[in-house]
Scaffold this motif. Structure first.
Motif, PDB file in Angstrom:
ATOM      1  N   TYR A  31       0.826  -1.217   0.000  1.00  0.00           N
ATOM      2  CA  TYR A  31       0.000   0.000   0.000  1.00  0.00           C
ATOM      3  C   TYR A  31       0.861   1.269   0.000  1.00  0.00           C
ATOM      4  O   TYR A  31       0.610   2.215  -0.747  1.00  0.00           O
ATOM      5  N   ARG A  32       1.920   1.270   0.813  1.00  0.00           N
ATOM      6  CA  ARG A  32       2.735   2.481   0.969  1.00  0.00           C
ATOM      7  C   ARG A  32       3.477   2.824  -0.313  1.00  0.00           C
ATOM      8  O   ARG A  32       3.624   4.000  -0.664  1.00  0.00           O
ATOM      9  N   TYR A  33       3.944   1.831  -1.023  1.00  0.00           N
ATOM     10  CA  TYR A  33       4.758   2.087  -2.205  1.00  0.00           C
ATOM     11  C   TYR A  33       4.019   1.719  -3.501  1.00  0.00           C
ATOM     12  O   TYR A  33       4.642   1.359  -4.490  1.00  0.00           O
ATOM     13  N   ARG A  34       2.704   1.831  -3.467  1.00  0.00           N
ATOM     14  CA  ARG A  34       1.912   1.555  -4.664  1.00  0.00           C
ATOM     15  C   ARG A  34       2.215   2.606  -5.749  1.00  0.00           C
ATOM     16  O   ARG A  34       2.579   3.755  -5.437  1.00  0.00           O
ATOM     17  N   ASP A  35       2.060   2.203  -6.952  1.00  0.00           N
ATOM     18  CA  ASP A  35       2.390   3.083  -8.081  1.00  0.00           C
ATOM     19  C   ASP A  35       1.183   3.942  -8.434  1.00  0.00           C
ATOM     20  O   ASP A  35       0.343   3.570  -9.255  1.00  0.00           O
ATOM     21  N   THR A  36       1.091   5.099  -7.781  1.00  0.00           N
ATOM     22  CA  THR A  36       0.025   6.059  -8.074  1.00  0.00           C
ATOM     23  C   THR A  36       0.647   7.460  -8.195  1.00  0.00           C
ATOM     24  O   THR A  36       1.681   7.739  -7.568  1.00  0.00           O
ATOM     25  N   PRO A  37       0.040   8.326  -8.974  1.00  0.00           N
ATOM     26  CA  PRO A  37       0.612   9.668  -9.183  1.00  0.00           C
ATOM     27  C   PRO A  37       0.779  10.467  -7.892  1.00  0.00           C
ATOM     28  O   PRO A  37       1.698  11.282  -7.774  1.00  0.00           O
ATOM     29  N   ASP A  38      -0.105  10.261  -6.923  1.00  0.00           N
ATOM     30  CA  ASP A  38      -0.058  11.084  -5.706  1.00  0.00           C
ATOM     31  C   ASP A  38       0.725  10.425  -4.573  1.00  0.00           C
ATOM     32  O   ASP A  38       0.694  10.892  -3.430  1.00  0.00           O
ATOM     33  N   ASN A  39       1.436   9.347  -4.856  1.00  0.00           N
ATOM     34  CA  ASN A  39       2.186   8.657  -3.801  1.00  0.00           C
ATOM     35  C   ASN A  39       3.480   9.426  -3.499  1.00  0.00           C
ATOM     36  O   ASN A  39       4.311   9.637  -4.376  1.00  0.00           O
ATOM     37  N   LYS A  40       3.638   9.855  -2.244  1.00  0.00           N
ATOM     38  CA  LYS A  40       4.794  10.656  -1.842  1.00  0.00           C
ATOM     39  C   LYS A  40       5.856   9.836  -1.100  1.00  0.00           C
ATOM     40  O   LYS A  40       6.739  10.392  -0.450  1.00  0.00           O
ATOM     41  N   ALA A  41       5.787   8.495  -1.179  1.00  0.00           N
ATOM     42  CA  ALA A  41       6.748   7.645  -0.469  1.00  0.00           C
ATOM     43  C   ALA A  41       8.159   7.894  -0.981  1.00  0.00           C
ATOM     44  O   ALA A  41       8.384   8.134  -2.167  1.00  0.00           O
ATOM     45  N   THR A  42       9.118   7.859  -0.046  1.00  0.00           N
ATOM     46  CA  THR A  42      10.516   8.076  -0.412  1.00  0.00           C
ATOM     47  C   THR A  42      11.005   6.977  -1.347  1.00  0.00           C
ATOM     48  O   THR A  42      10.790   5.789  -1.100  1.00  0.00           O
ATOM     49  N   TYR A  43      11.690   7.379  -2.405  1.00  0.00           N
ATOM     50  CA  TYR A  43      12.187   6.433  -3.401  1.00  0.00           C
ATOM     51  C   TYR A  43      13.710   6.379  -3.321  1.00  0.00           C
ATOM     52  O   TYR A  43      14.390   7.372  -3.527  1.00  0.00           O
ATOM     53  N   LYS A  44      14.261   5.182  -2.964  1.00  0.00           N
ATOM     54  CA  LYS A  44      15.712   5.029  -2.817  1.00  0.00           C
ATOM     55  C   LYS A  44      16.179   3.850  -3.680  1.00  0.00           C
ATOM     56  O   LYS A  44      16.375   2.736  -3.174  1.00  0.00           O
ATOM     57  N   PRO A  45      16.394   4.075  -4.962  1.00  0.00           N
ATOM     58  CA  PRO A  45      16.750   2.967  -5.859  1.00  0.00           C
ATOM     59  C   PRO A  45      18.117   2.373  -5.579  1.00  0.00           C
ATOM     60  O   PRO A  45      18.387   1.232  -5.978  1.00  0.00           O
ATOM     61  N   ASN A  46      19.011   3.081  -4.903  1.00  0.00           N
ATOM     62  CA  ASN A  46      20.361   2.577  -4.661  1.00  0.00           C
ATOM     63  C   ASN A  46      20.541   1.998  -3.255  1.00  0.00           C
ATOM     64  O   ASN A  46      21.643   1.598  -2.895  1.00  0.00           O
ATOM     65  N   TRP A  47      19.460   1.933  -2.478  1.00  0.00           N
ATOM     66  CA  TRP A  47      19.558   1.385  -1.122  1.00  0.00           C
ATOM     67  C   TRP A  47      19.637  -0.136  -1.191  1.00  0.00           C
ATOM     68  O   TRP A  47      18.843  -0.781  -1.881  1.00  0.00           O
ATOM     69  N   ASP A  48      20.593  -0.781  -0.517  1.00  0.00           N
ATOM     70  CA  ASP A  48      20.718  -2.240  -0.616  1.00  0.00           C
ATOM     71  C   ASP A  48      21.108  -2.921   0.689  1.00  0.00           C
ATOM     72  O   ASP A  48      21.256  -4.140   0.727  1.00  0.00           O
ATOM     73  N   HIS A  49      21.288  -2.179   1.795  1.00  0.00           N
ATOM     74  CA  HIS A  49      21.723  -2.864   3.012  1.00  0.00           C
ATOM     75  C   HIS A  49      21.335  -2.066   4.256  1.00  0.00           C
ATOM     76  O   HIS A  49      21.347  -0.831   4.255  1.00  0.00           O
ATOM     77  N   SER A  50      20.983  -2.856   5.308  1.00  0.00           N
ATOM     78  CA  SER A  50      20.735  -2.269   6.622  1.00  0.00           C
ATOM     79  C   SER A  50      21.143  -3.308   7.663  1.00  0.00           C
ATOM     80  O   SER A  50      20.528  -4.371   7.764  1.00  0.00           O
TER      81      SER A  50
END
Length: 317
Positions: free
Chosen positions: A70-89
């Motif tokens: 739900y949080r990262y659904r693909d909609t025009p008004d979705n303001k979720a942070t996008y981190k394509p290079n994140w890979d580890h925690s």
């Protein structure tokens, strides 16, 4: 798809799943979750512990899955942070590896503890009675070596007294199961398995064959009646005084494939169970005379023994 439609579909899926689970048992008891003896009670506790520990993982994973979708659904008004290079925690790695390891260790401890406990009599203060169980096509034969009586598709036991079952088969492998008293255990030709059960109070229970063995498998059910010790002793006297003795010819007819009604016998051929075990012990240097009376300590020449595979309800190795 809009957020409202997605939520409605999720709600429908959850309700449909709950309905399927809850309505699946309508009209019948959940006998596995209705223990009537100490063995079944121990297994019930283990099932509950397993469910709780598994839920610690499963419930958060399902909740996080729904949240992430739900949080990262693909909609025009979705303001979720996008981190394509994140890979580890490191924190997340510790959480999703550490918690399962701890849960498996806890579950392993309880499983090992109860598995070993169930190999012993559930009541050390009361001497157990011995019942020999033979799986046939398609019926169950019970012989009572101490009382020298036999029954077919019917088992009577004294309540509050441990019953030590020794099981074998003169037919394809089957699985002996009285759900309200304890878990399943295999009955296999050429060897014996061992199982302790006990009924806390007088009552009637349903036993069944839990391993497919052919055409008449669905009818391999038997009644288990737990009575007071006095009523059990009286029943034994009635059987010995009012029913015929089982001969070798009777057994030869009984073991033929087919369905059989309940039957009782005032006696049975001496060493019958031991002969059945030895007959199919291919490659093992045993004969009927070498198999000790069950319940006594066996020496190295005894019939081949399998470990006590005292399974939890629903499990089948």
């Amino acid at each position: 798809m809009s957020g409202g439609k997605w939520l409605r579909r999720l709600q429908f899926g959850v309700l449909a799943t709950l309905a399927s689970v809850l309505l699946a048992g309508c009209g019948s008891d959940y006998v596995v979750l209705n223990p009537k003896g100490p063995v079944a009670g121990t297994q019930y506790d283990l099932i509950m512990i397993s469910i709780i520990l598994c839920a610690v993982i499963v419930v958060p994973v399902i909740a996080l899955t729904a949240f992430i979708v739900y949080r990262y659904r693909d909609t025009p008004d979705n303001k979720a942070t996008y981190k394509p290079n994140w890979d580890h925690s490191t924190t997340l790695e510790i959480i999703w590896w550490g918690i399962p390891i701890v849960i498996i260790a806890i579950l392993g401890y309880f499983t090992v503890r109860d598995t070993y406990a169930l190999k012993e009599s559930p009541n050390k203060e009361v001497k157990p009675i011995t019942v020999q169980v033979t799986s046939l096509d398609w019926k169950w034969m019970f012989t009572y070596p101490e009382q020298n009586i036999a029954t077919v598709n019917y088992l009577q036991i004294p309540a509050g007294v441990p019953v030590q079952f020794h099981l074998s088969a003169e037919a394809p492998m089957n699985s002996f199961w009285v759900p309200e008293l304890g878990g399943q255990i295999y009955a296999m030709s050429g060897m014996t398995t061992e199982l302790y059960l006990q009924a806390d109070e007088p009552g009637e229970f349903q036993g069944r064959g839990a391993n497919f063995t052919g055409e008449g498998f669905a009818h391999m059910n038997f009644n288990v009646k737990a009575t007071t010790q006095e009523e059990f002793d009286q029943w034994v006297k009635e059987v010995k005084g009012t029913t015929p003795a089982m001969t070798k010819e009777d057994y030869e007819q009984l073991k033929k494939p087919g369905l059989t009604e309940v039957a009782t016998y005032s006696s049975f051929p001496e060493g019958l169970f031991e002969e059945i075990v030895a007959k199919y012990g291919h490659g093992h240097p045993v004969d009927a005379s070498e198999i000790r009376t069950y319940g006594d300590k066996k020496d190295e020449t005894s019939a081949p023994q399998m470990p006590n595979m005292n399974m939890t309800p629903g499990m089948n190795h």
